[in-house]
Design a protein around this motif. Sequence first.
Motif, PDB file in Angstrom:
ATOM      1  N   GLY A 558      17.254  15.081  10.346  1.00 28.93           N
ATOM      2  CA  GLY A 558      16.315  14.478  11.288  1.00 28.93           C
ATOM      3  C   GLY A 558      15.931  13.068  10.871  1.00 28.93           C
ATOM      4  N   ILE A 559      14.684  12.686  11.146  1.00 35.12           N
ATOM      5  CA  ILE A 559      14.173  11.354  10.797  1.00 35.12           C
ATOM      6  C   ILE A 559      13.086  11.503   9.730  1.00 35.12           C
ATOM      7  CG2 ILE A 559      12.989   9.289  11.621  1.00 35.12           C
ATOM      8  CD1 ILE A 559      15.666   9.415  12.813  1.00 35.12           C
ATOM      9  N   GLU A 560      13.276  10.823   8.621  1.00 35.12           N
ATOM     10  CA  GLU A 560      12.248  10.782   7.586  1.00 35.12           C
ATOM     11  C   GLU A 560      11.638   9.375   7.553  1.00 35.12           C
ATOM     12  OE1 GLU A 560      13.334  12.007   3.711  1.00 35.12           O
ATOM     13  OE2 GLU A 560      14.301  13.882   4.367  1.00 35.12           O
ATOM     14  N   PHE A 561      10.323   9.291   7.426  1.00 34.94           N
ATOM     15  CA  PHE A 561       9.644   7.990   7.311  1.00 34.94           C
ATOM     16  C   PHE A 561       8.876   7.963   5.995  1.00 34.94           C
ATOM     17  CE2 PHE A 561       6.164   4.998   7.903  1.00 34.94           C
ATOM     18  CZ  PHE A 561       6.831   3.903   8.438  1.00 34.94           C
ATOM     19  N   VAL A 562       9.119   6.908   5.211  1.00 38.54           N
ATOM     20  CA  VAL A 562       8.509   6.793   3.882  1.00 38.54           C
ATOM     21  C   VAL A 562       7.732   5.476   3.816  1.00 38.54           C
ATOM     22  CG1 VAL A 562       8.911   6.673   1.405  1.00 38.54           C
ATOM     23  CG2 VAL A 562      10.370   8.130   2.843  1.00 38.54           C
ATOM     24  N   ASP A 563       6.524   5.539   3.318  1.00 39.80           N
ATOM     25  CA  ASP A 563       5.668   4.350   3.160  1.00 39.80           C
ATOM     26  C   ASP A 563       5.715   3.894   1.705  1.00 39.80           C
ATOM     27  OD1 ASP A 563       3.694   2.432   3.083  1.00 39.80           O
ATOM     28  OD2 ASP A 563       2.063   3.914   3.051  1.00 39.80           O
ATOM     29  N   LYS A 564       6.243   2.693   1.466  1.00 40.39           N
ATOM     30  CA  LYS A 564       6.251   2.117   0.118  1.00 40.39           C
ATOM     31  C   LYS A 564       5.591   0.732   0.095  1.00 40.39           C
ATOM     32  CE  LYS A 564      10.125   4.525  -2.039  1.00 40.39           C
ATOM     33  NZ  LYS A 564      11.412   4.364  -2.784  1.00 40.39           N
ATOM     34  N   VAL A 565       4.691   0.511   1.013  1.00 37.90           N
ATOM     35  CA  VAL A 565       3.968  -0.762   1.072  1.00 37.90           C
ATOM     36  C   VAL A 565       2.966  -0.834  -0.082  1.00 37.90           C
ATOM     37  CG1 VAL A 565       2.384  -2.177   2.421  1.00 37.90           C
ATOM     38  CG2 VAL A 565       4.248  -0.950   3.555  1.00 37.90           C
ATOM     39  N   VAL A 566       2.928  -1.970  -0.744  1.00 33.08           N
ATOM     40  CA  VAL A 566       1.965  -2.173  -1.832  1.00 33.08           C
ATOM     41  C   VAL A 566       1.120  -3.405  -1.530  1.00 33.08           C
ATOM     42  CG1 VAL A 566       3.397  -1.062  -3.583  1.00 33.08           C
ATOM     43  CG2 VAL A 566       3.647  -3.524  -3.154  1.00 33.08           C
ATOM     44  N   GLY A 567      -0.059  -3.395  -2.060  1.00 35.74           N
ATOM     45  CA  GLY A 567      -0.932  -4.554  -1.942  1.00 35.74           C
ATOM     46  C   GLY A 567      -1.545  -4.746  -0.579  1.00 35.74           C
ATOM     47  N   GLY A 568      -1.437  -3.782   0.298  1.00 36.54           N
ATOM     48  CA  GLY A 568      -2.070  -3.887   1.606  1.00 36.54           C
ATOM     49  C   GLY A 568      -1.418  -4.878   2.530  1.00 36.54           C
ATOM     50  N   ALA A 569      -0.104  -5.173   2.292  1.00 44.85           N
ATOM     51  CA  ALA A 569       0.585  -6.122   3.165  1.00 44.85           C
ATOM     52  C   ALA A 569       0.536  -5.667   4.614  1.00 44.85           C
ATOM     53  CB  ALA A 569       2.031  -6.285   2.704  1.00 44.85           C
ATOM     54  N   VAL A 570       0.633  -4.341   4.806  1.00 40.62           N
ATOM     55  CA  VAL A 570       0.428  -3.747   6.135  1.00 40.62           C
ATOM     56  C   VAL A 570      -0.807  -2.873   6.022  1.00 40.62           C
ATOM     57  CG1 VAL A 570       1.351  -2.261   7.943  1.00 40.62           C
ATOM     58  CG2 VAL A 570       2.900  -3.768   6.664  1.00 40.62           C
ATOM     59  N   PRO A 571      -1.858  -3.197   6.740  1.00 42.40           N
ATOM     60  CA  PRO A 571      -3.082  -2.389   6.639  1.00 42.40           C
ATOM     61  C   PRO A 571      -2.799  -0.906   6.907  1.00 42.40           C
ATOM     62  CG  PRO A 571      -3.500  -4.408   7.863  1.00 42.40           C
ATOM     63  CD  PRO A 571      -2.035  -4.355   7.641  1.00 42.40           C
ATOM     64  N   ARG A 572      -3.554  -0.045   6.219  1.00 40.07           N
ATOM     65  CA  ARG A 572      -3.291   1.395   6.289  1.00 40.07           C
ATOM     66  C   ARG A 572      -3.349   1.931   7.717  1.00 40.07           C
ATOM     67  NH1 ARG A 572      -0.407   2.159   2.447  1.00 40.07           N
ATOM     68  NH2 ARG A 572      -0.607   4.386   2.903  1.00 40.07           N
ATOM     69  N   GLN A 573      -4.232   1.352   8.529  1.00 40.06           N
ATOM     70  CA  GLN A 573      -4.371   1.899   9.874  1.00 40.06           C
ATOM     71  C   GLN A 573      -3.165   1.603  10.765  1.00 40.06           C
ATOM     72  OE1 GLN A 573      -6.161  -0.578   8.628  1.00 40.06           O
ATOM     73  NE2 GLN A 573      -6.780  -2.106  10.166  1.00 40.06           N
ATOM     74  N   PHE A 574      -2.309   0.633  10.333  1.00 37.79           N
ATOM     75  CA  PHE A 574      -1.160   0.275  11.164  1.00 37.79           C
ATOM     76  C   PHE A 574       0.155   0.907  10.677  1.00 37.79           C
ATOM     77  CE2 PHE A 574      -3.756  -3.722  12.066  1.00 37.79           C
ATOM     78  CZ  PHE A 574      -4.235  -3.210  13.273  1.00 37.79           C
ATOM     79  N   ILE A 575       0.130   1.573   9.525  1.00 40.64           N
ATOM     80  CA  ILE A 575       1.365   2.217   9.036  1.00 40.64           C
ATOM     81  C   ILE A 575       1.815   3.329   9.993  1.00 40.64           C
ATOM     82  CG2 ILE A 575       2.307   3.654   7.191  1.00 40.64           C
ATOM     83  CD1 ILE A 575       0.799   1.885   5.215  1.00 40.64           C
ATOM     84  N   VAL A 599      18.444   9.990   9.224  1.00 44.53           N
ATOM     85  CA  VAL A 599      18.233   8.766   8.452  1.00 44.53           C
ATOM     86  C   VAL A 599      16.842   8.813   7.816  1.00 44.53           C
ATOM     87  CG1 VAL A 599      19.779   7.295   9.815  1.00 44.53           C
ATOM     88  CG2 VAL A 599      17.375   7.510  10.471  1.00 44.53           C
ATOM     89  N   ARG A 600      16.719   8.074   6.701  1.00 38.17           N
ATOM     90  CA  ARG A 600      15.417   7.864   6.072  1.00 38.17           C
ATOM     91  C   ARG A 600      15.034   6.404   6.289  1.00 38.17           C
ATOM     92  NH1 ARG A 600      16.396   9.196   0.982  1.00 38.17           N
ATOM     93  NH2 ARG A 600      15.555  11.314   1.169  1.00 38.17           N
ATOM     94  N   VAL A 601      13.878   6.179   6.893  1.00 39.56           N
ATOM     95  CA  VAL A 601      13.371   4.828   7.154  1.00 39.56           C
ATOM     96  C   VAL A 601      12.211   4.572   6.193  1.00 39.56           C
ATOM     97  CG1 VAL A 601      12.367   3.255   8.846  1.00 39.56           C
ATOM     98  CG2 VAL A 601      14.057   4.959   9.566  1.00 39.56           C
ATOM     99  N   THR A 602      12.367   3.557   5.347  1.00 42.20           N
ATOM    100  CA  THR A 602      11.342   3.235   4.352  1.00 42.20           C
ATOM    101  C   THR A 602      10.682   1.901   4.701  1.00 42.20           C
ATOM    102  OG1 THR A 602      12.627   4.378   2.647  1.00 42.20           O
ATOM    103  CG2 THR A 602      10.882   2.882   1.908  1.00 42.20           C
ATOM    104  N   LEU A 603       9.367   1.910   4.874  1.00 40.23           N
ATOM    105  CA  LEU A 603       8.596   0.688   5.123  1.00 40.23           C
ATOM    106  C   LEU A 603       8.293   0.026   3.779  1.00 40.23           C
ATOM    107  CD1 LEU A 603       7.070  -1.192   7.050  1.00 40.23           C
ATOM    108  CD2 LEU A 603       5.099   0.359   6.854  1.00 40.23           C
ATOM    109  N   LEU A 604       8.809  -1.207   3.593  1.00 41.76           N
ATOM    110  CA  LEU A 604       8.689  -1.877   2.297  1.00 41.76           C
ATOM    111  C   LEU A 604       7.595  -2.943   2.274  1.00 41.76           C
ATOM    112  CD1 LEU A 604      12.495  -2.375   1.549  1.00 41.76           C
ATOM    113  CD2 LEU A 604      10.995  -0.584   0.661  1.00 41.76           C
ATOM    114  N   ASP A 605       7.486  -3.697   3.357  1.00 42.74           N
ATOM    115  CA  ASP A 605       6.568  -4.845   3.322  1.00 42.74           C
ATOM    116  C   ASP A 605       6.230  -5.238   4.751  1.00 42.74           C
ATOM    117  OD1 ASP A 605       5.002  -6.840   2.349  1.00 42.74           O
ATOM    118  OD2 ASP A 605       6.631  -8.035   1.477  1.00 42.74           O
ATOM    119  N   GLY A 606       5.331  -6.231   4.873  1.00 48.29           N
ATOM    120  CA  GLY A 606       4.959  -6.712   6.185  1.00 48.29           C
ATOM    121  C   GLY A 606       3.807  -7.686   6.113  1.00 48.29           C
TER     122      GLY A 606
END
Length: 732
Positions: A558-575, A599-606
Amino acid sequence: MSEKSSTYPGAAGRASAAGPPTALRNVVLVGHSGSGKTTLVEALALASGAVNRAGRVEDGGCLSDYDEIERRQQRSVQLSLVPVEWGDVRINLLDTPGYADFVGELRAGLRAADAALFVVSAADGVAGATRMVWDECAAVGMPRALVVTHLEAARADFEEMTEICREAFGGADQDAVVPLYLPLYGTPGADGHSPVHGLIGLLSQRVFDYSSGERTEREPTADELPLIARARDRLIEGIIAESEDESLMDRYLGGAEIDVKTLIGDLETAVAQGTFHPVLAAAPAADGSRQGLGTVELLDLVTAGFPTPAERDAPAVTGTDGAPCPPLTCDPDGPLVAEVVKTSSDPYVGRLSLVRIFSGTLRPDETVHVSGHGMQDRGHEDHDVEERIGALSAPFGKQQRPLSQASAGDLACVAKLSRAETGDTLSGRDTPLLMEPWAMPDPLLPVAIQAHSKADDDKLSQGLSRLVAEDPTMRLEHCPDTHQVVLWCLGEAHAEVALERLRTRYGVQVDTVAHQVPLRETFGAPASGRGRHVKQSGGHGQFAICEIEVEPLPGGSGIEFVDKVVGGAVPRQFIPSVEKGVRAQAARGVAAGRPLVDVRVTLLDGKAHSVDSSDAAFQTAGALALREAAAEVRIDLLEPVAEVSVLVPDDFVGPVMSDLSGRRGRVVGTEQSGAGRTLIRAEVPEIEIGRYAVDLPSLSHGTGRFQRVYLRHEPMPPQLAAKLREQPGNGA
């Protein structure tokens, strides 16, 4: 001898006053299309006086093939009931379609009957599908007899046809399939063919002559006696072999003459028990005559040799909770248990339900409990409701003759049962019961349809629901992936009749479209993407930037979504907004418009803006990032693969395996499945077997059967995937 007197001594003794189960016979006619079943039913109705010479019932209605579709196609497409009377016995003749696409109607007829007449054409031989039905009847011990038709055809030979039947149906005991009568041939015509104008009774050693247009009885001539001796000995040996009196064989081999009444009694017992299968000949009546060749003999056999409903075991019943119940008995005073064996629509009275009453008595205006096993996968709901019985009637052609009641063993039509469908059980309100279901063939031919106009679209849903309520062999599917409405049918003829009924009965015109299989997409290699959604047009703008990494996963992940954002580059409410946008784009597809999976989709930065960032902006950015990642790598198109099990006679194993290989199939094994039959297991892409329900019968001469079960999605060959991408929306 009157036309209704018996050629069997003692036959009248088995009949009793019409009404109780002992005065009923329920007989289904089985045979391939064109074998002459409907013609034989009409001939029996004519011989019994149920219809006049024109083949019409007394009040003017047509007897058979009265449905508009049947008249236009000149073949039976539905189960029909024709009751006739012979002496004190009423015979419910159940005429079934011979075409393989309407095997559901045949199975319903087998459920409603207590014995079967197998009709075989001397011109065409025995079809493979007919042999399979014979085996089904043998498995449940249903009494069977054979009727040879079309003896008037050129090169038709009764003796040769009898030998074919012995080999096809006799199995290990071919002496149980023998003629009861021999045809009497006349002077050869100009074509060299000798017409059949009479029958020689092998037990009675009497000749029944039809040459004058009326049946007459006489002694055999000196030239006819030699025809009797050998066939009579074979018949007697077959009867004695099935006799419960073990001394008969010793007496016969010792030269003793066995009394004809004893032989007839043993014959009737063996036929009723399903261990002996007499062969008879029949032909329509000549102009001006009521009695067709063999019709009197056949009616006598049915009344004397076939079992009453009371002599056959009823299907098992349980409570609606599944708790087992005592076996049913065919008692008019017992608890009410009936089953809907056919559902149809009449333009004047609405829905009609043909029911077989196994126990108790059904009366108009009483309230009954309706129980159903439910077939959610076919669009049939599980029933557990109460309904009021409407008018009862006995069908005869287009006419419905009113009934005051219907008792155990009988069949009747019930009007206006709005909830009960084919296969449902009718029982008493206080003791609701449920009968075990009969085997329903799986519909394996998909037909995708769409409404022809807006007016048709408004009526489509109701028309389809009524259509599948009539026919449990049909499955209705609303595919969530392709957004198609799909009717799963048994074959092309089945689909053609279904669409015609939609148009003529329910006023819904539909168009067929190419059926699409649910394809998928996935990444062929890891990739990264950046989604930038920045707009400023006065007032609050839109600002969202995100960077993702995509990597393929094993099938079924299926679809996996992983959050690896550090330092609040993307505010938590928008992840969660990014994830929502990614999943929405995955559902729409990234290359061929098919859902993206595995697929695995990993959010890295923003990046975000304190004023202009929003949920909608980050959803858009997430979708853009996924599309950009897809543009960098190969996107594989995944197709569904089915596990296919094909059961065929051994003679067709080679052609079937070769055909499966040509469909990109992988044969994973074979095994024997009974005498002379092989089960082939293979994994085949579903896109290659959309029409296998049509192709396999053609390849195996109507003897092959198959089942399919979804197995998994796997990558499609690149050249085929490229072709499909050029034609988006075409999946099959």
